[in-house]
Design a protein around this motif. Sequence first.
Motif, PDB file in Angstrom:
ATOM      1  N   ARG A 140       0.828  -1.202   0.000  1.00  0.00           N
ATOM      2  CA  ARG A 140       0.000   0.000   0.000  1.00  0.00           C
ATOM      3  C   ARG A 140       0.864   1.255   0.000  1.00  0.00           C
ATOM      4  O   ARG A 140       0.497   2.268  -0.616  1.00  0.00           O
ATOM      5  N   TYR A 141       2.012   1.213   0.668  1.00  0.00           N
ATOM      6  CA  TYR A 141       2.914   2.348   0.651  1.00  0.00           C
ATOM      7  C   TYR A 141       3.443   2.607  -0.769  1.00  0.00           C
ATOM      8  O   TYR A 141       3.565   3.768  -1.196  1.00  0.00           O
ATOM      9  N   ALA A 142       3.737   1.555  -1.485  1.00  0.00           N
ATOM     10  CA  ALA A 142       4.200   1.729  -2.864  1.00  0.00           C
ATOM     11  C   ALA A 142       3.099   2.334  -3.732  1.00  0.00           C
ATOM     12  O   ALA A 142       3.351   3.244  -4.543  1.00  0.00           O
ATOM     13  N   SER A 143       1.872   1.873  -3.577  1.00  0.00           N
ATOM     14  CA  SER A 143       0.754   2.432  -4.344  1.00  0.00           C
ATOM     15  C   SER A 143       0.487   3.877  -3.951  1.00  0.00           C
ATOM     16  O   SER A 143       0.134   4.712  -4.797  1.00  0.00           O
ATOM     17  N   LEU A 144       0.677   4.206  -2.652  1.00  0.00           N
ATOM     18  CA  LEU A 144       0.481   5.575  -2.207  1.00  0.00           C
ATOM     19  C   LEU A 144       1.517   6.508  -2.834  1.00  0.00           C
ATOM     20  O   LEU A 144       1.184   7.637  -3.228  1.00  0.00           O
ATOM     21  N   SER A 145       2.750   6.052  -2.947  1.00  0.00           N
ATOM     22  CA  SER A 145       3.778   6.881  -3.571  1.00  0.00           C
ATOM     23  C   SER A 145       3.448   7.162  -5.036  1.00  0.00           C
ATOM     24  O   SER A 145       3.604   8.298  -5.512  1.00  0.00           O
ATOM     25  N   ALA A 146       2.971   6.142  -5.779  1.00  0.00           N
ATOM     26  CA  ALA A 146       2.580   6.356  -7.170  1.00  0.00           C
ATOM     27  C   ALA A 146       1.386   7.287  -7.278  1.00  0.00           C
ATOM     28  O   ALA A 146       1.316   8.132  -8.185  1.00  0.00           O
ATOM     29  N   LEU A 147       0.438   7.167  -6.354  1.00  0.00           N
ATOM     30  CA  LEU A 147      -0.731   8.045  -6.370  1.00  0.00           C
ATOM     31  C   LEU A 147      -0.322   9.494  -6.133  1.00  0.00           C
ATOM     32  O   LEU A 147      -0.828  10.416  -6.797  1.00  0.00           O
ATOM     33  N   THR A 185      -4.643   7.619 -16.566  1.00  0.00           N
ATOM     34  CA  THR A 185      -3.959   7.501 -15.285  1.00  0.00           C
ATOM     35  C   THR A 185      -4.885   6.977 -14.179  1.00  0.00           C
ATOM     36  O   THR A 185      -4.437   6.209 -13.318  1.00  0.00           O
ATOM     37  N   ASN A 186      -6.133   7.361 -14.182  1.00  0.00           N
ATOM     38  CA  ASN A 186      -7.053   6.846 -13.162  1.00  0.00           C
ATOM     39  C   ASN A 186      -7.269   5.348 -13.322  1.00  0.00           C
ATOM     40  O   ASN A 186      -7.353   4.619 -12.321  1.00  0.00           O
ATOM     41  N   TRP A 187      -7.336   4.883 -14.534  1.00  0.00           N
ATOM     42  CA  TRP A 187      -7.466   3.445 -14.761  1.00  0.00           C
ATOM     43  C   TRP A 187      -6.211   2.710 -14.293  1.00  0.00           C
ATOM     44  O   TRP A 187      -6.288   1.611 -13.723  1.00  0.00           O
ATOM     45  N   LEU A 188      -5.046   3.317 -14.516  1.00  0.00           N
ATOM     46  CA  LEU A 188      -3.810   2.696 -14.055  1.00  0.00           C
ATOM     47  C   LEU A 188      -3.757   2.618 -12.528  1.00  0.00           C
ATOM     48  O   LEU A 188      -3.279   1.622 -11.963  1.00  0.00           O
ATOM     49  N   ILE A 189      -4.238   3.637 -11.847  1.00  0.00           N
ATOM     50  CA  ILE A 189      -4.250   3.609 -10.374  1.00  0.00           C
ATOM     51  C   ILE A 189      -5.130   2.473  -9.875  1.00  0.00           C
ATOM     52  O   ILE A 189      -4.749   1.703  -8.968  1.00  0.00           O
ATOM     53  N   ASP A 190      -6.320   2.333 -10.437  1.00  0.00           N
ATOM     54  CA  ASP A 190      -7.230   1.262 -10.012  1.00  0.00           C
ATOM     55  C   ASP A 190      -6.637  -0.112 -10.295  1.00  0.00           C
ATOM     56  O   ASP A 190      -6.683  -1.018  -9.445  1.00  0.00           O
ATOM     57  N   ARG A 191      -6.092  -0.269 -11.481  1.00  0.00           N
ATOM     58  CA  ARG A 191      -5.538  -1.585 -11.840  1.00  0.00           C
ATOM     59  C   ARG A 191      -4.362  -1.959 -10.951  1.00  0.00           C
ATOM     60  O   ARG A 191      -4.271  -3.085 -10.441  1.00  0.00           O
ATOM     61  N   ASN A 192      -3.422  -1.035 -10.763  1.00  0.00           N
ATOM     62  CA  ASN A 192      -2.226  -1.342  -9.993  1.00  0.00           C
ATOM     63  C   ASN A 192      -2.547  -1.650  -8.526  1.00  0.00           C
ATOM     64  O   ASN A 192      -1.975  -2.575  -7.934  1.00  0.00           O
ATOM     65  N   PHE A 193      -3.466  -0.905  -7.948  1.00  0.00           N
ATOM     66  CA  PHE A 193      -3.799  -1.138  -6.549  1.00  0.00           C
ATOM     67  C   PHE A 193      -4.486  -2.491  -6.354  1.00  0.00           C
ATOM     68  O   PHE A 193      -4.159  -3.244  -5.422  1.00  0.00           O
ATOM     69  N   GLN A 194      -5.417  -2.810  -7.223  1.00  0.00           N
ATOM     70  CA  GLN A 194      -6.130  -4.071  -7.069  1.00  0.00           C
ATOM     71  C   GLN A 194      -5.228  -5.281  -7.315  1.00  0.00           C
ATOM     72  O   GLN A 194      -5.239  -6.257  -6.566  1.00  0.00           O
ATOM     73  N   VAL A 195      -4.407  -5.218  -8.344  1.00  0.00           N
ATOM     74  CA  VAL A 195      -3.538  -6.348  -8.684  1.00  0.00           C
ATOM     75  C   VAL A 195      -2.475  -6.551  -7.616  1.00  0.00           C
ATOM     76  O   VAL A 195      -2.178  -7.686  -7.220  1.00  0.00           O
ATOM     77  N   SER A 196      -1.886  -5.477  -7.130  1.00  0.00           N
ATOM     78  CA  SER A 196      -0.820  -5.618  -6.137  1.00  0.00           C
ATOM     79  C   SER A 196      -1.347  -6.181  -4.822  1.00  0.00           C
ATOM     80  O   SER A 196      -0.682  -7.031  -4.204  1.00  0.00           O
ATOM     81  N   MET A 197      -2.501  -5.747  -4.380  1.00  0.00           N
ATOM     82  CA  MET A 197      -3.062  -6.282  -3.138  1.00  0.00           C
ATOM     83  C   MET A 197      -3.431  -7.758  -3.269  1.00  0.00           C
ATOM     84  O   MET A 197      -3.238  -8.538  -2.344  1.00  0.00           O
ATOM     85  N   MET A 198      -3.946  -8.136  -4.404  1.00  0.00           N
ATOM     86  CA  MET A 198      -4.267  -9.546  -4.622  1.00  0.00           C
ATOM     87  C   MET A 198      -3.010 -10.416  -4.636  1.00  0.00           C
ATOM     88  O   MET A 198      -2.993 -11.532  -4.098  1.00  0.00           O
ATOM     89  N   ALA A 199      -1.927  -9.898  -5.207  1.00  0.00           N
ATOM     90  CA  ALA A 199      -0.710 -10.694  -5.327  1.00  0.00           C
ATOM     91  C   ALA A 199      -0.060 -10.948  -3.971  1.00  0.00           C
ATOM     92  O   ALA A 199       0.464 -12.042  -3.727  1.00  0.00           O
TER      93      ALA A 199
END
Length: 629
Positions: A130-137, A307-321
């Motif tokens: 989540r910290y990595a996704s927050l930095s990208a956001l 970019t909004n689609w990329l944020i949604d995709r990256n957050f969902q995929v990373s948490m699932m992984a």
Amino acid sequence: MTVTYTARVANARFCGFSKLLLVWKGSIYKVLYKEFLAFFAMYTAISITYRFFLYDDQKRYFEKLAIYCNHYASLIPMSFVLGFYVTLVVNRWWNQYTSIPLPDRLMCVLSGGLQGSDERGRLLRRTMMRYASLSALLILRSVSTAVFKRFPTMDHVVEAGFMSREERKKFEGLHSPYNKYWIPCVWFTNLAAVARCEGRIKDDHTLKLLLEELNAFRGKCSMLFHYDMISVPLVYTQVVTLAVYSFFLVCLIGRQFLDPNQGYPGHDLDLYVPIFTLLQFFFYAGWLKVAEQLINPFGEDDDDFETNWLIDRNFQVSMMAVDEMYGDLPMMERDRYWNDSNPRPPYTAATLFVLRKPSFQGSTFDMAIPKEEMHFQPLEDIAENLEESGSRHPNMALFNRLLNAAPSPTGLMGGALRRTSAQLQRLRHSPSIDQCTSDDDDDESCKIGKGGSLPSGLGQDTQSTVCSFREEKSARTPLLEIQFGVEQERRGGHPAINEKKGVSGEEGKSDAEWQTREEGGKAESIKWETQAPVSLLPPPPQFSTERSARPASTIPIASRHPSAFLFHPAAHSSLEHCSSQPAINQNRVVPTIPRPPFSGNKMSFLTVPSYDEPQRFRSVSMGSELTGS
């Protein structure tokens, strides 16, 4: 969303792009139609004014102005400036897309490197991801207008679940005048160190790999920030825009259809509508619009990045992984090709034609070679051919022609003189040849170079003339002795004057004797002349009878005659072989050449062994060796 038409152009066919011309979203029509209509309206207004509202004298003045504008409009370098600018913008556009941080590599390393299926392990993995996704956001929120509209404040970030309230207080408590997108990455590294201390990361190599992936992720965030801060230089954008707009403003007047009755060149037809001028505006102004859209792809245009689609995709995929898929493995079983040594997946009927194509083996696989060229050749023959080809200088044929065309001074002696004079000239100008200082006895020698060897570099890649002799009696008149001597003026005269005064030891000989000797040596002279390039010998320097150091280029050799060129009729050595070959060994020692004692001021520069001195000279040139038997 980005306009995707890849499937429509998957296969090239007749007018494959024609269907794309009717697409409106993201098209050039949607971007350019306003400017196009404005240009056409202004052109029409000027044309109507010229045709209906101007007097005759005003029309003549306008016609001259139109011809002037049309003539000088081509001086604007619009194509070059605009083409280079669009190329720069397109490259920058794609580089910005590749700089968008994606969590795929980081989540795989985190899922496999941080162990623990308990609550603590799960919490560590999810928090770090989540910290990595927050930095990208945070960085996308700083560069993209679409993302900023979605998350205008930090409260929206907290409410979206990317940051907790405690984390927000910690984040805002760290005061820095710069963008703080990197703070979640530092939190990530701190948690990684804690996990290593707890033993959830098994070794330092895994920790190193995890931190390397995080640094790559953070580096892409930094690149986006710098792309947003550093734009294409403003002056370049201004130059391109002014070039395009000024060109078409001039075209509004210069491309008007003038009165055909006036007889202006190129104005024989009045079409009212400037079709090609409108097409030119459509192409060049459309080109500028392409650069305008791509210079910042983080906006809200049709072809900007989602970019909004990329944020949604990256957050969902990373948490699932890192959470649901951690330790979740399907049961292993044997695959269907377990016992097949040559597995081959099946084909459908639509792709069956692929099986009929032969497998590609290489571009030379089907190359045909004639049978007579497929036999191996003995290495001895190949070595001989290489030696023969290396011994022939590519310019030797040209030198032979020049030597044959040039008149020889004395028949037999002409070719030999020119060859030997060229060698002595090179010896004279060689800086590394030792000086000859001894002039006492005939047994003393003058060595070339240090230690009797040729100076460095003179034996490399030089063309040498090899002349070998053998002792045999011949009825024909052979080359016995060539002597080049100079009788120096005993009273301080110039050597050139002494050469003109004749010979000192042969004055009694008749002209008939000289003529007989010249005719007898013509055959040998022709053979000598066609072997190597020569040059005339410069006047030899004066010498003193005192024992002193002399330049190595003047090699005194035994001479009995003060005349310039002398030879004897009786011979026991004849010319066997004279060819041109490259010098191979530069380190072989050149044997010493006997020097006679000086008598008066007489000096001889070159002699070829006579009948009473049976010797064999293998080479008399720079870059090869001399051997005496």
